[in-house]
Design a protein around this motif. Structure first.
Motif, PDB file in Angstrom:
ATOM      1  N   TYR A  87       0.823  -1.211   0.000  1.00 17.83           N
ATOM      2  CA  TYR A  87       0.000   0.000   0.000  1.00 17.83           C
ATOM      3  C   TYR A  87       0.857   1.261   0.000  1.00 17.83           C
ATOM      4  O   TYR A  87       0.351   2.365  -0.027  1.00 17.83           O
ATOM      5  CB  TYR A  87      -0.975  -0.005   1.202  1.00 17.83           C
ATOM      6  N   ASP A  88       2.193   1.105   0.057  1.00 19.15           N
ATOM      7  CA  ASP A  88       3.045   2.298  -0.029  1.00 19.15           C
ATOM      8  C   ASP A  88       3.315   2.607  -1.496  1.00 19.15           C
ATOM      9  O   ASP A  88       3.155   1.737  -2.359  1.00 19.15           O
ATOM     10  CB  ASP A  88       4.374   2.107   0.731  1.00 19.15           C
ATOM     11  N   VAL A  89       3.694   3.855  -1.752  1.00 17.91           N
ATOM     12  CA  VAL A  89       3.935   4.281  -3.134  1.00 17.91           C
ATOM     13  C   VAL A  89       5.279   5.008  -3.230  1.00 17.91           C
ATOM     14  O   VAL A  89       5.856   5.405  -2.218  1.00 17.91           O
ATOM     15  CB  VAL A  89       2.811   5.211  -3.661  1.00 17.91           C
ATOM     16  N   GLN A  90       5.724   5.195  -4.457  1.00 18.36           N
ATOM     17  CA  GLN A  90       6.938   5.950  -4.728  1.00 18.36           C
ATOM     18  C   GLN A  90       6.660   7.454  -4.540  1.00 18.36           C
ATOM     19  O   GLN A  90       5.525   7.892  -4.684  1.00 18.36           O
ATOM     20  CB  GLN A  90       7.349   5.736  -6.192  1.00 18.36           C
ATOM     21  N   PRO A  91       7.696   8.230  -4.269  1.00 21.31           N
ATOM     22  CA  PRO A  91       7.505   9.691  -4.244  1.00 21.31           C
ATOM     23  C   PRO A  91       6.913  10.156  -5.584  1.00 21.31           C
ATOM     24  O   PRO A  91       7.154   9.533  -6.606  1.00 21.31           O
ATOM     25  CB  PRO A  91       8.929  10.223  -4.068  1.00 21.31           C
ATOM     26  N   ALA A  92       6.141  11.243  -5.534  1.00 18.86           N
ATOM     27  CA  ALA A  92       5.474  11.710  -6.754  1.00 18.86           C
ATOM     28  C   ALA A  92       6.319  12.711  -7.542  1.00 18.86           C
ATOM     29  O   ALA A  92       5.958  13.101  -8.641  1.00 18.86           O
ATOM     30  CB  ALA A  92       4.131  12.334  -6.406  1.00 18.86           C
ATOM     31  N   ASP A  93       7.453  13.085  -7.018  1.00 14.80           N
ATOM     32  CA  ASP A  93       8.312  14.075  -7.688  1.00 14.80           C
ATOM     33  C   ASP A  93       8.707  13.605  -9.076  1.00 14.80           C
ATOM     34  O   ASP A  93       8.885  12.398  -9.254  1.00 14.80           O
ATOM     35  CB  ASP A  93       9.611  14.299  -6.895  1.00 14.80           C
ATOM     36  N   PRO A  94       8.896  14.493 -10.016  1.00 17.63           N
ATOM     37  CA  PRO A  94       8.655  15.938  -9.962  1.00 17.63           C
ATOM     38  C   PRO A  94       7.178  16.292 -10.178  1.00 17.63           C
ATOM     39  O   PRO A  94       6.595  15.954 -11.206  1.00 17.63           O
ATOM     40  CB  PRO A  94       9.500  16.472 -11.117  1.00 17.63           C
ATOM     41  N   TYR A  95       6.614  17.005  -9.197  1.00 14.05           N
ATOM     42  CA  TYR A  95       5.182  17.341  -9.202  1.00 14.05           C
ATOM     43  C   TYR A  95       4.755  18.154 -10.425  1.00 14.05           C
ATOM     44  O   TYR A  95       3.649  18.003 -10.920  1.00 14.05           O
ATOM     45  CB  TYR A  95       4.829  18.144  -7.940  1.00 14.05           C
ATOM     46  N   ASP A  96       5.642  19.037 -10.903  1.00 11.35           N
ATOM     47  CA  ASP A  96       5.204  19.939 -11.986  1.00 11.35           C
ATOM     48  C   ASP A  96       5.029  19.226 -13.324  1.00 11.35           C
ATOM     49  O   ASP A  96       4.512  19.802 -14.266  1.00 11.35           O
ATOM     50  CB  ASP A  96       6.159  21.136 -12.118  1.00 11.35           C
ATOM     51  N   LEU A  97       5.446  17.974 -13.410  1.00 15.07           N
ATOM     52  CA  LEU A  97       5.236  17.251 -14.670  1.00 15.07           C
ATOM     53  C   LEU A  97       3.926  16.459 -14.690  1.00 15.07           C
ATOM     54  O   LEU A  97       3.582  15.828 -15.670  1.00 15.07           O
ATOM     55  CB  LEU A  97       6.423  16.310 -14.958  1.00 15.07           C
ATOM     56  N   TRP A  98       3.187  16.509 -13.593  1.00 12.56           N
ATOM     57  CA  TRP A  98       1.883  15.835 -13.549  1.00 12.56           C
ATOM     58  C   TRP A  98       0.835  16.745 -14.195  1.00 12.56           C
ATOM     59  O   TRP A  98       0.824  17.948 -13.928  1.00 12.56           O
ATOM     60  CB  TRP A  98       1.481  15.543 -12.104  1.00 12.56           C
ATOM     61  N   THR A  99      -0.033  16.153 -15.001  1.00 11.50           N
ATOM     62  CA  THR A  99      -1.079  16.988 -15.599  1.00 11.50           C
ATOM     63  C   THR A  99      -2.241  17.187 -14.628  1.00 11.50           C
ATOM     64  O   THR A  99      -3.017  18.120 -14.761  1.00 11.50           O
ATOM     65  CB  THR A  99      -1.593  16.389 -16.931  1.00 11.50           C
ATOM     66  N   SER A 100      -2.369  16.301 -13.634  1.00 15.28           N
ATOM     67  CA  SER A 100      -3.287  16.536 -12.518  1.00 15.28           C
ATOM     68  C   SER A 100      -2.541  16.093 -11.256  1.00 15.28           C
ATOM     69  O   SER A 100      -1.678  15.220 -11.333  1.00 15.28           O
ATOM     70  CB  SER A 100      -4.589  15.763 -12.704  1.00 15.28           C
ATOM     71  N   PRO A 101      -2.846  16.706 -10.091  1.00 18.89           N
ATOM     72  CA  PRO A 101      -2.052  16.406  -8.888  1.00 18.89           C
ATOM     73  C   PRO A 101      -2.057  14.905  -8.554  1.00 18.89           C
ATOM     74  O   PRO A 101      -3.084  14.246  -8.671  1.00 18.89           O
ATOM     75  CB  PRO A 101      -2.746  17.221  -7.790  1.00 18.89           C
ATOM     76  N   PRO A 102      -0.883  14.379  -8.167  1.00 18.93           N
ATOM     77  CA  PRO A 102      -0.708  12.933  -7.978  1.00 18.93           C
ATOM     78  C   PRO A 102      -1.615  12.295  -6.937  1.00 18.93           C
ATOM     79  O   PRO A 102      -1.886  11.098  -7.009  1.00 18.93           O
ATOM     80  CB  PRO A 102       0.764  12.803  -7.554  1.00 18.93           C
ATOM     81  N   PHE A 103      -2.063  13.101  -5.950  1.00 16.80           N
ATOM     82  CA  PHE A 103      -2.918  12.510  -4.924  1.00 16.80           C
ATOM     83  C   PHE A 103      -4.352  13.055  -4.990  1.00 16.80           C
ATOM     84  O   PHE A 103      -5.089  13.023  -4.026  1.00 16.80           O
ATOM     85  CB  PHE A 103      -2.278  12.692  -3.537  1.00 16.80           C
ATOM     86  N   GLU A 104      -4.697  13.559  -6.176  1.00 16.00           N
ATOM     87  CA  GLU A 104      -6.084  13.929  -6.450  1.00 16.00           C
ATOM     88  C   GLU A 104      -6.501  13.156  -7.693  1.00 16.00           C
ATOM     89  O   GLU A 104      -6.455  13.666  -8.809  1.00 16.00           O
ATOM     90  CB  GLU A 104      -6.202  15.443  -6.675  1.00 16.00           C
ATOM     91  N   PRO A 105      -6.858  11.884  -7.500  1.00 18.00           N
ATOM     92  CA  PRO A 105      -7.100  10.978  -8.638  1.00 18.00           C
ATOM     93  C   PRO A 105      -8.168  11.503  -9.594  1.00 18.00           C
ATOM     94  O   PRO A 105      -9.171  12.055  -9.162  1.00 18.00           O
ATOM     95  CB  PRO A 105      -7.611   9.697  -7.954  1.00 18.00           C
ATOM     96  N   VAL A 106      -7.908  11.356 -10.898  1.00 18.56           N
ATOM     97  CA  VAL A 106      -8.923  11.687 -11.902  1.00 18.56           C
ATOM     98  C   VAL A 106      -9.025  10.551 -12.916  1.00 18.56           C
ATOM     99  O   VAL A 106      -8.044   9.873 -13.212  1.00 18.56           O
ATOM    100  CB  VAL A 106      -8.617  12.993 -12.683  1.00 18.56           C
TER     101      VAL A 106
END
Ligand code: BES
Ligand code: MN
Ligand code: MN
Length: 454
Positions: A87-106
């Motif tokens: 249930y653990d995950v990798q760090p989401a960095d780099p955040y600015d390359l996500w088209t939607s925030p990594p912990f706001e699922p779409v």
């Protein structure tokens, strides 16, 4: 089976909504800033296991993050499946390359986007929902135990002790894991091998302080130049790793098995275009598929030193550092390989610099047989829901606990992964196809059914 199909149809939306709730918890095990969230994710998993009908559900403490355990024993004379996931995950960095925030699922284009969507929250959750489906339709065919951990992405350091301390509790006939990928949605495959891992961090030090590169440049070894030169020597032109003894214990795959592997569909052009490269590069004499599965590899994961701020600073740095990993194959022992690396790397250092080496977590490689009843049960399960016999395929990634299950519990693992290599796990915009999520939930119960039958 009709009852399973109906249950899945009726509960699809809720299954997805629940997964979205889990994906909102930033359970990044590598970063202590998220420590509370990792514990929260464990509680979430516990609650869902209980609701689904598991008994004796507990959040078991370890020196690190806890293991969530739960079970349903219906009949001692029936086989037991031990389901593993993380249930653990990798760090989401780099955040600015996500088209939607990594912990706001779409959900977009029939895929769910979030860190952990595929690796491994989405895939672990398929098991909880498949279990719920069997429980609520009164059709669980054998015993099941769950072990969902929270430190896989940091090397499962405390899991070995947990497994050793809980051998009786974890007693089972087979381990079932969904934490890998398949070839394509219309080419189902079962993972039959995982690479091992040796991971080191190196530091090359030269002068006792950063120097003016005009006063000293040309007369003093530059640690970054030295480090690059040393790294450059680790592989030759034919793509072979030059560390003496590195290949000595590699168990070569037979020509017959290589020929069998070569039959698996693989589109080199698609491989290249999916990651935006003009050409591939690797060990001579091996195909791309072989290079990432049956052959070891060496990569620099990060390198730093000197001035990297804005503008030009004329500096001859005092030190340079790099993180270097080696993916290993059957026969190679991570500790021994790390020893060989250390010895060789130190020997490459010129007198003008000193080298320090530190080790990170490693993991042993694993291969799983295709001639055991559990593999056949998995194969029949895919055949039932995909209408195609799955292709056995070795993966390039690592799940260190698989070798440990074999060593400590004497258990083989079946790797029924439902992700795709293009799901961008560990990268920005990780996603998981809704098709894959639901197909996993649909397929898993058939594994239980066929496994219980023999
Ligand atoms: N689920 C992956 C491993 C994986 C993915 C294997 C796809 C095969 C196909 C796992 O979570 C992972 O990322 N493992 C790490 C190793 C671990 C020690 C950090 C890896 O392979 O880098
Ligand atoms: Mn994983
Ligand atoms: Mn991972």
């Amino acid at each position: 089976m009709e009852i399973w199909n109906n249950y899945l149809e009726e509960n699809k939306e809720r299954f997805l909504e629940e997964l979205i709730e889990l994906l909102k918890i930033p359970s990044v095990s590598a970063d202590s800033q998220f420590s509370d969230d990792v514990f929260e994710a464990a509680q979430f998993v516990k609650a869902r296991l209980e609701e689904a009908g598991a008994d004796n559900v507990e959040v078991c403490s370890t020196e690190g993050y806890p293991v969530v355990y739960g079970e349903k024993i219906i009949d001692d004379s029936k086989p037991t499946v031990l389901v593993y996931g993380h249930y653990d995950v990798q760090p989401a960095d780099p955040y600015d390359l996500w088209t939607s925030p990594p912990f706001e699922p779409v959900v977009k284009d029939e895929k769910i986007y979030a860190r952990g969507a595929c690796d491994d929250k989405g895939q672990a959750y398929m098991h909880i929902k498949a279990f719920e489906m069997m429980m609520k339709t009164d059709s669980l065919p054998c015993n099941v135990k769950f072990m969902i951990e929270g430190e896989e992405e940091v090397g499962s350091d405390n899991l070995e002790q947990f497994v050793i301390d809980n051998k009786e509790k974890l007693k089972a006939d087979i381990v079932l894991i969904s934490d890998t990928s398949m070839i394509a949605n219309d080419v189902p495959s079962i993972t039959t091998g995982l690479r091992g891992l040796a991971y080191l961090e190196v530091k090359v030090t030269g002068p006792n302080r950063d120097l003016h590169s005009g006063f000293y440049g040309g007369a003093v070894a530059n640690p970054i130049n030295v480090l690059c030169d040393m790294i450059g020597q680790l592989q030759d032109e034919s793509g072979k790793i030059t560390i003496p003894g590195f290949y000595d214990s590699v168990i070569e795959v037979s020509d017959a098995e290589r020929a069998e592997m070569a039959k698996a569909p693989f589109d080199l052009d698609r491989f290249k275009s999916s990651i935006g490269i003009k050409d591939v590069k690797g060990e001579e004499g091996y195909s791309t598929n072989e290079r990432t599965s049956i052959r070891p590899s060496l990569d620099v994961n990060g390198i730093w030193g000197g001035y990297i701020g804005e503008g030009a600073k004329t500096v001859l740095p005092s030190y340079a550092q790099a993180k270097i990993s080696m993916r290993l194959v059957s026969g190679q022992d991570p500790e021994k390989i790390a020893d060989l690396f250390e010895k060789h790397f130190k020997s490459l250092a010129p007198n003008s610099a000193t080298v320090e080496i530190n080790r990170h977590h490693g993991g042993e490689p694993a291969v799983t047989p295709i001639d055991i009843p559990a593999y056949k049960a998995a194969s029949k399960a895919y055949e039932t829901t995909f209408g195609k016999v799955p292709v056995p395929q070795r993966a390039g990634g690592s799940i260190p606990i698989v070798a440990l299950f074999e060593k400590e519990l004497g258990l083989k693992s079946i790797l029924m992964g439902f992700g795709l290599d293009t799901d961008a796990i560990h990268s920005p915009n990780e996603h998981f196809g809704l098709f894959n999520f639901y197909k996993g939930i649909e397929t898993i119960p058939y594994f239980f059914k066929f496994f219980a039958e023999n």
